[in-house]
Scaffold this motif. Structure first.
Motif, short mmCIF file in Angstrom:
data_model
loop_
_atom_site.label_atom_id
_atom_site.label_comp_id
_atom_site.label_asym_id
_atom_site.label_seq_id
_atom_site.Cartn_x
_atom_site.Cartn_y
_atom_site.Cartn_z
N TYR A 32 -2.13 -60.17 -24.75
CA TYR A 32 -0.79 -59.71 -25.14
C TYR A 32 -0.14 -59.16 -23.89
N LEU A 34 3.56 -57.68 -21.93
CA LEU A 34 4.80 -56.95 -22.18
C LEU A 34 5.57 -56.78 -20.87
N TYR A 36 8.44 -54.04 -19.29
CA TYR A 36 9.12 -52.77 -19.44
C TYR A 36 10.15 -52.64 -18.32
N LYS A 38 12.47 -49.70 -16.18
CA LYS A 38 12.48 -48.27 -15.88
C LYS A 38 13.64 -47.93 -14.98
N GLU A 42 13.53 -41.59 -15.65
CA GLU A 42 13.29 -41.84 -17.07
C GLU A 42 11.95 -42.54 -17.22
N GLY A 43 11.40 -42.47 -18.44
CA GLY A 43 10.19 -43.23 -18.70
C GLY A 43 10.51 -44.70 -18.90
N PRO A 44 9.51 -45.57 -18.72
CA PRO A 44 9.74 -47.00 -18.97
C PRO A 44 10.13 -47.24 -20.43
N PHE A 46 10.40 -50.35 -23.41
CA PHE A 46 9.95 -51.68 -23.76
C PHE A 46 11.10 -52.67 -23.79
N PHE A 89 8.37 -53.61 -14.98
CA PHE A 89 6.92 -53.62 -14.97
C PHE A 89 6.40 -54.67 -15.94
N VAL A 101 -3.68 -50.79 -22.07
CA VAL A 101 -2.61 -51.56 -21.45
C VAL A 101 -2.64 -51.30 -19.94
N ILE A 102 -2.64 -52.38 -19.18
CA ILE A 102 -2.67 -52.29 -17.72
C ILE A 102 -1.32 -52.75 -17.18
N PHE A 103 -0.75 -51.97 -16.28
CA PHE A 103 0.56 -52.27 -15.72
C PHE A 103 0.45 -52.84 -14.32
N GLY A 104 1.41 -53.69 -13.99
CA GLY A 104 1.56 -54.13 -12.62
C GLY A 104 2.32 -53.09 -11.80
N TYR B 35 -0.45 -42.00 -17.70
CA TYR B 35 -0.33 -42.76 -16.46
C TYR B 35 0.26 -41.83 -15.40
N LEU B 91 3.20 -39.69 -16.60
CA LEU B 91 3.85 -40.26 -17.78
C LEU B 91 2.88 -40.35 -18.94
N GLY B 107 7.37 -41.10 -22.67
CA GLY B 107 8.18 -39.92 -22.41
C GLY B 107 8.84 -40.07 -21.04
N ASP B 108 9.64 -39.09 -20.68
CA ASP B 108 10.34 -39.15 -19.39
C ASP B 108 9.51 -38.61 -18.24
#
Lengths: 113, 115
Positions: A32, A34, A36, A38, A42-44, A46, A89, A101-104, B35, B91, B107-108
């Protein structure tokens, strides 16, 4: 060892043109994916996702393409707008609810008016 | 609001002090992530809580870092004996969890600066 890679740290695109953001992954168990977006301070948030049983998912101006054999996905934004300027991301996870969940590392997109 | 809430939004502290960062996830979300994003870097996974399962702590960078999630809701990330390299935005994200893939809500963040 980075499991999710975004090899372009930044991208500039003219307003109205297509933006293509690329992502590669190494773990064949990822199921899966996703994207995001950003903004600074602010936070990322979706944007769009795709399951491994599909090769394309579209939502308005945003389309994600998945090539499982190449372990590659891309996000297309068309037409690009100045408000799309942000860090994007790519993220991936395995099929079970216990997989994290792993982010780039992200790609910074600038859309030039 | 109904989103993920993090506090404080900013924290400045001296090297060697302990800090606690708080995350209030969306009500009913069983999955909670921490994170961190260092300057110019991507999102680095730290720790993951899923329901009553043992947390996945594989991303914690050292034993100075720990996190708890009390009652399956609020989470606290604690950094002991802070170092300058701990400076980053921390985060928190939550998701419904369970068997269906659901995106995370972030969250921010807490911007942590170690002097």
């Amino acid at each position: 060892d980075q499991q999710v890679k975004q090899n372009s740290p930044s991208l500039s695109v003219q307003e109205g043109r297509i933006s293509i953001l690329n992502c590669d992954y190494t773990n064949s168990m990822f199921d899966y994916f996703l994207w995001y977006k950003k903004y600074p301070a602010e936070g990322p948030t979706f944007l769009i996702s795709i399951s491994s049983i599909k090769d394309k998912n579209e939502d308005g101006r945003f389309t994600v393409f998945l090539n499982k054999s190449a372990k590659h996905l891309s996000l297309h934004i068309v037409p690009s707008q100045p408000g799309d300027s942000a860090v994007y991301f790519c993220a991936a996870k395995g099929e079970t609810s216990y997989d994290k969940v792993i982010f780039g590392p992200g790609t910074s997109l600038s859309v030039i008016p | 609001g109904a989103g993920v809430s993090q506090s404080p939004s900013n924290k400045v502290t001296e090297k060697g002090k302990d800090v606690e960062l708080r995350c209030d996830p969306i009500s009913g979300h069983t999955a909670l992530y921490w994170y961190r994003q260092s300057l110019g870097q991507g999102l680095e996974f730290l720790i993951y809580f899923q329901g009553n399962s043992a947390p996945d702590k594989s991303g914690l960078p050292s034993d100075r870092f720990s996190a708890e999630r009390t009652g399956g809701s609020v989470s606290t990330l604690t950094i002991q004996r802070t170092q300058q390299e701990d400076s980053a935005v921390y985060l928190c994200a939550s998701s419904p969890g369970g068997g269906n893939n659901q995106p995370q809500h972030f969250g921010d963040g807490t911007r942590l600066s170690i002097l």
